[in-house]
Design a protein around this motif. Structure first.
Motif, PDB file in Angstrom:
ATOM      1  N   TRP A 197      41.662  85.019 -16.818  1.00 22.68           N
ATOM      2  CA  TRP A 197      41.692  86.282 -16.035  1.00 22.68           C
ATOM      3  C   TRP A 197      41.617  85.709 -14.409  1.00 22.68           C
ATOM      4  O   TRP A 197      42.280  86.282 -13.579  1.00 22.68           O
ATOM      5  CB  TRP A 197      40.386  87.197 -16.085  1.00 22.68           C
ATOM      6  CG  TRP A 197      40.430  87.968 -17.343  1.00 22.68           C
ATOM      7  CD1 TRP A 197      39.903  87.762 -18.588  1.00 22.68           C
ATOM      8  CD2 TRP A 197      41.049  89.128 -17.534  1.00 22.68           C
ATOM      9  NE1 TRP A 197      40.189  88.459 -19.550  1.00 22.68           N
ATOM     10  CE2 TRP A 197      41.285  89.518 -18.853  1.00 22.68           C
ATOM     11  CE3 TRP A 197      42.281  89.642 -16.853  1.00 22.68           C
ATOM     12  CZ2 TRP A 197      41.565  90.560 -19.521  1.00 22.68           C
ATOM     13  CZ3 TRP A 197      42.908  90.963 -17.713  1.00 22.68           C
ATOM     14  CH2 TRP A 197      42.728  91.199 -18.982  1.00 22.68           C
ATOM     15  N   HIS A 206      46.446  93.239  -9.467  1.00 16.94           N
ATOM     16  CA  HIS A 206      47.708  93.164 -10.351  1.00 16.94           C
ATOM     17  C   HIS A 206      48.511  94.527 -10.249  1.00 16.94           C
ATOM     18  O   HIS A 206      49.742  94.323  -9.896  1.00 16.94           O
ATOM     19  CB  HIS A 206      47.513  92.843 -11.622  1.00 16.94           C
ATOM     20  CG  HIS A 206      48.739  92.705 -12.494  1.00 16.94           C
ATOM     21  ND1 HIS A 206      49.648  91.871 -12.331  1.00 16.94           N
ATOM     22  CD2 HIS A 206      49.015  93.634 -13.468  1.00 16.94           C
ATOM     23  CE1 HIS A 206      50.607  92.239 -13.211  1.00 16.94           C
ATOM     24  NE2 HIS A 206      50.304  93.109 -14.036  1.00 16.94           N
ATOM     25  N   ASN A 207      47.626  95.523 -10.436  1.00 17.70           N
ATOM     26  CA  ASN A 207      48.438  97.049 -10.540  1.00 17.70           C
ATOM     27  C   ASN A 207      48.893  97.261  -8.980  1.00 17.70           C
ATOM     28  O   ASN A 207      49.750  97.960  -8.730  1.00 17.70           O
ATOM     29  CB  ASN A 207      47.398  97.859 -10.873  1.00 17.70           C
ATOM     30  CG  ASN A 207      47.302  97.884 -12.524  1.00 17.70           C
ATOM     31  OD1 ASN A 207      48.004  97.396 -13.192  1.00 17.70           O
ATOM     32  ND2 ASN A 207      45.976  98.385 -12.991  1.00 17.70           N
ATOM     33  N   LYS A 250      37.304  90.243 -13.591  1.00 25.39           N
ATOM     34  CA  LYS A 250      38.397  90.846 -14.381  1.00 25.39           C
ATOM     35  C   LYS A 250      39.035  92.148 -13.737  1.00 25.39           C
ATOM     36  O   LYS A 250      40.019  92.372 -13.579  1.00 25.39           O
ATOM     37  CB  LYS A 250      37.837  91.081 -15.894  1.00 25.39           C
ATOM     38  CG  LYS A 250      37.852  89.608 -16.477  1.00 25.39           C
ATOM     39  CD  LYS A 250      36.704  89.917 -17.877  1.00 25.39           C
ATOM     40  CE  LYS A 250      37.524  90.590 -18.559  1.00 25.39           C
ATOM     41  NZ  LYS A 250      36.755  90.869 -19.788  1.00 25.39           N
ATOM     42  N   ILE A 290      42.770  92.906 -12.238  1.00 27.98           N
ATOM     43  CA  ILE A 290      43.573  93.871 -12.896  1.00 27.98           C
ATOM     44  C   ILE A 290      43.975  94.723 -11.765  1.00 27.98           C
ATOM     45  O   ILE A 290      45.333  95.331 -11.591  1.00 27.98           O
ATOM     46  CB  ILE A 290      42.883  94.826 -13.966  1.00 27.98           C
ATOM     47  CG1 ILE A 290      42.604  93.786 -15.106  1.00 27.98           C
ATOM     48  CG2 ILE A 290      43.663  95.858 -14.586  1.00 27.98           C
ATOM     49  CD1 ILE A 290      41.869  94.250 -16.386  1.00 27.98           C
ATOM     50  N   ASP A 313      38.189  95.682 -24.196  1.00 26.98           N
ATOM     51  CA  ASP A 313      38.283  96.817 -23.309  1.00 26.98           C
ATOM     52  C   ASP A 313      37.132  97.971 -23.358  1.00 26.98           C
ATOM     53  O   ASP A 313      37.586  99.139 -23.543  1.00 26.98           O
ATOM     54  CB  ASP A 313      39.594  97.182 -23.232  1.00 26.98           C
ATOM     55  CG  ASP A 313      39.943  98.299 -21.875  1.00 26.98           C
ATOM     56  OD1 ASP A 313      38.941  98.247 -20.941  1.00 26.98           O
ATOM     57  OD2 ASP A 313      41.062  98.852 -21.908  1.00 26.98           O
ATOM     58  N   THR A 338      45.385  85.767 -13.490  1.00 24.04           N
ATOM     59  CA  THR A 338      45.754  87.168 -12.917  1.00 24.04           C
ATOM     60  C   THR A 338      45.199  87.253 -11.445  1.00 24.04           C
ATOM     61  O   THR A 338      46.111  87.567 -10.706  1.00 24.04           O
ATOM     62  CB  THR A 338      45.257  88.250 -13.601  1.00 24.04           C
ATOM     63  OG1 THR A 338      45.697  88.061 -15.168  1.00 24.04           O
ATOM     64  CG2 THR A 338      45.451  89.650 -13.251  1.00 24.04           C
TER      65      THR A 338
END
Length: 330
Positions: free
Chosen positions: A160, A292-293, A285, A289, A198, A163
């Motif tokens: 992670w 990234h989005n 994490k 995320i 998840d 990312t």
């Protein structure tokens, strides 16, 4: 479950699915909105529907497109007491697909503004039941997925952090320091278990207060049980989601969730040790995320103006992760 959209689907795939399930030629394979792994469809009558997940034509069956990876764990967990949809059929011929029961129910994160509000008492009940479901999952013997290699906590950070590193520095203030602090204090391992990857209320369907089906198994594997616990913990505190979340009164404390989890699992499994580190990992994490989005939105890869609400939450998640590690070090 996501909403069905009545549009034409792949007629070749539809024929394969109908033949395998014994459905009439009139049965329609329709896209199911909201499916993000492979292609997701629904087929069958309203009283007996199936969800179909398929590898997109021309794509390799890897990562989120490896739908049979999901079918494998669902079949393995049948009869274990973990609520999962029943696999009705699978076809390894490329492009591969599998069909599972359509699970009815509501999956909602009480603390997120994008999801419908859940009455606080019901939200509390669902979170405690979710912890019990997680305990039941982690109690399943690894023999049901023999041969699956385990991923340790250090590898989770490395995965992670890649990312996180792809997100511009200004969108992740303190992110590099959080990753560095995590790598400097990786806890000793505990016996590995099947991890969902998840695990949260948004992936657990409920009929009222009753858990019906744990779904979205795209990144399941074998690893440290505290990885699931740390990720679940991120979704218990609306203060971490400034601008995109809400505080819900009366949600279970961390101690209450751990007690419900351990009670269902039947033993501690070593999960009470170093849990703050895994809570910090979960926050890292989530921040990675979200970053990234947001980058995908701003670069035009995926237009979603809602992502502009995320910068305060990214900063809050990183800051809280660093706080947890600092307090644990003291």
């Amino acid at each position: 479950m996501p909403t069905q959209i009545a549009v034409d689907a792949d007629p070749v795939l539809a024929g394969r699915v109908r033949d395998a399930l014994g459905l009439p030629a009139t049965a329609t394979l329709a896209v199911l909105e909201g499916g993000r792994s492979g292609l997701t469809y629904v087929i069958g009558e309203s009283t007996d529907r199936c969800v179909v997940k398929a590898v997109p034509q021309g794509r390799r069956a890897v990562g989120r497109n490896d739908v049979l990876h999901q079918a494998t764990i669902l079949a393995a967990l049948a009869g274990t007491g973990v609520p999962v949809p029943r696999v009705r059929a699978r076809d390894d011929e490329q492009p591969a697909w599998f069909a599972m029961d359509f699970a009815r129910g509501e999956a909602a994160e009480p603390i997120l503004l994008v999801d419908p509000e859940v009455e606080p008492a019901l939200a509390r009940s669902r979170m405690l039941d979710a912890a019990r479901v997680l305990g039941a999952l982690h109690a399943v013997p690894l023999s049901v997925v023999a041969g699956m290699p385990a991923v340790d906590a250090a590898a989770e950070v490395e995965r992670w952090s890649a990312t996180m590193s792809a997100v511009p520095d200004e969108l992740r203030p303190g992110g590099a320091a959080l990753v560095e602090a995590l790598l400097a204090a990786v806890p000793a391992p505990v016996p590995p278990v099947i991890v969902h990857g998840d695990f949260r209320l948004g992936n657990l369907l409920f009929d009222g207060a009753e858990p019906v089906a744990l779904v979205d198994w795209e990144i399941w594997g074998v690893g440290d049980p505290r990885v699931d616990l740390g990720w679940f913990g991120v979704f218990t505190d609306g203060r971490l989601f400034s601008g995109s979340g809400r505080v819900v009164a009366g949600l279970p404390t961390r101690a209450e969730l751990l007690h419900a989890y351990q009670e269902a699992r039947g033993d501690d499994g070593g999960t009470s040790a170093d849990i703050a580190w895994f809570d910090a990992l979960g926050r890292m994490k989530m921040a990675a995320i979200m970053g990234h989005n947001l980058v995908r939105h701003r670069t035009g890869a995926r237009h979603d103006p809602v992502q502009e609400q995320l910068p305060p939450a990214i900063a809050a998640l990183i800051a809280d992760g660093r706080r947890l590690l600092a307090e644990a070090a003291r």
